[in-house]
Design an enzyme around this catalytic site. Structure first.
Site, PDB file in Angstrom:
ATOM      1  N   GLU A   1      -0.789  48.444  23.778  1.00  0.00           N
ATOM      2  CA  GLU A   1      -0.396  47.026  23.718  1.00  0.00           C
ATOM      3  C   GLU A   1      -1.341  46.235  24.612  1.00  0.00           C
ATOM      4  OE1 GLU A   1       3.684  46.127  24.891  1.00  0.00           O
ATOM      5  OE2 GLU A   1       3.074  44.081  25.389  1.00  0.00           O
TER       6      GLU A   1
ATOM      7  N   ARG B   1      -2.850  37.898  27.725  1.00  0.00           N
ATOM      8  CA  ARG B   1      -2.715  37.180  28.995  1.00  0.00           C
ATOM      9  C   ARG B   1      -4.060  36.907  29.635  1.00  0.00           C
ATOM     10  NH1 ARG B   1       1.894  40.893  31.878  1.00  0.00           N
ATOM     11  NH2 ARG B   1       3.033  41.238  29.935  1.00  0.00           N
TER      12      ARG B   1
ATOM     13  N   LYS C   1      12.085  45.259  21.887  1.00  0.00           N
ATOM     14  CA  LYS C   1      11.651  45.554  23.255  1.00  0.00           C
ATOM     15  C   LYS C   1      12.752  45.048  24.197  1.00  0.00           C
ATOM     16  CE  LYS C   1       8.203  43.713  26.523  1.00  0.00           C
ATOM     17  NZ  LYS C   1       6.757  43.586  26.752  1.00  0.00           N
TER      18      LYS C   1
HETATM   19  C1  3PG Z   1       5.429  43.472  29.943  1.00  0.00           C
HETATM   20  O1  3PG Z   1       4.801  42.488  29.611  1.00  0.00           O
HETATM   21  O2  3PG Z   1       5.921  44.223  29.113  1.00  0.00           O
HETATM   22  C2  3PG Z   1       5.659  43.711  31.386  1.00  0.00           C
HETATM   23  O3  3PG Z   1       4.930  42.845  32.166  1.00  0.00           O
HETATM   24  C3  3PG Z   1       5.422  45.100  31.799  1.00  0.00           C
HETATM   25  O4  3PG Z   1       6.221  45.323  32.881  1.00  0.00           O
HETATM   26  P1  3PG Z   1       5.757  46.276  34.070  1.00  0.00           P
HETATM   27  O5  3PG Z   1       4.537  45.650  34.666  1.00  0.00           O
HETATM   28  O6  3PG Z   1       6.926  46.290  35.028  1.00  0.00           O
HETATM   29  O7  3PG Z   1       5.472  47.631  33.488  1.00  0.00           O
END
Ligand code: 3PG
Length: 226
Positions: free
Chosen positions: A56, A60, A144
């Site tokens: 994924e 960003r 999700k």
């Molecule tokens: C996302 O966008 O799915 C999250 O920012 C991931 O979360 P994490 O950094 O706690 O793994």
């Protein structure tokens, strides 16, 4: 979700895998932020070397779409999705870049419509039972859970399994090597997501072995649960 022939100015396509099949390809989905496009292909290869092929790449960073294109062109074994997709326009740009699936932290009516029209395997983010039910009503039964740990994590997923047993989740947000083993055995969890597999410093320093080792460790944790 599947193919629709509803008119769209953009990218209607039939994809070989549905969302659930994509999640089944790997017990862990790395949530990746690519700042420097030159790291994209090596990063993807490092994860593949550790047996993780579902990637994924979050929208960003300015480099994200170019990075997605580069991985699609040069690492054909990878399954590349766009993450942090918040608008229909972003979804179109991601499709144009060649993504095979898309992930959002939430769901808006516009995004839902765009995802349905495109036919792209799409994982909307949900945090409450009502959001999960609304997404399911729109055809998205694979979701999700975000931000998983902050909204109740394992306890929440166990509680949802009673009234919502047909929904499948990829919990993400606060999930990492130390707690993934508690999520994966849940009957409504197919895979977990997280950014811990691609530490910013390791990517910046091109420490690919660190990333391969983290990917291997995550796969090993999943394997030992079987
Ligand atoms: C996302 O966008 O799915 C999250 O920012 C991931 O979360 P994490 O950094 O706690 O793994």
């Amino acid at each position: 979700m599947g193919y629709t022939d509803e008119p769209s100015s953009f990218h209607i396509r039939v994809l070989p895998m549905n969302t659930l099949e994509i999640l089944k390809c790997s017990p862990v989905m790395p949530v990746i932020v690519i700042q420097d496009v030159d790291t994209a292909v090596d990063l993807a290869r490092a994860l593949l070397a550790g047996n993780i092929r579902t990637l994924e790449v979050t929208l960003r960073s300015d480099a994200a779409l170019t990075a997605i294109r580069a991985i699609r062109d040069q690492v054909p074994e990878a399954l590349v999705g766009a993450g942090t997709v918040r608008t229909a326009q972003q979804l179109d740009a991601a499709l144009e870049a060649g993504v095979q699936f898309a992930v959002s932290p939430g769901l808006t009516p516009e995004l839902s419509k765009a995802a349905q029209v495109s036919g792209i395997p799409f994982l909307p983010g949900v945090a409450t039972a009502s959001e999960a039910m609304r997404a399911a009503d729109q055809g998205f039964v694979v979701q999700k859970l975000f931000p998983a740990e902050a909204v109740g994590g394992i306890g929440l997923l166990k509680a949802w399994y009673g009234p919502l047993p047909d929904l499948v989740f990829c919990p993400t947000g606060g999930v990492h090597a130390d707690n993934m083993g508690a999520y994966l055995p849940l009957p409504n969890v197919e895979c977990v997501g997280g950014s811990w597999l691609t530490p910013k410093q390791a990517v910046q320093d091109r420490q690919w072995q660190i990333i391969t080792d983290l990917a291997r460790q995550a796969c090993e944790i999943a394997r030992n649960l079987k």
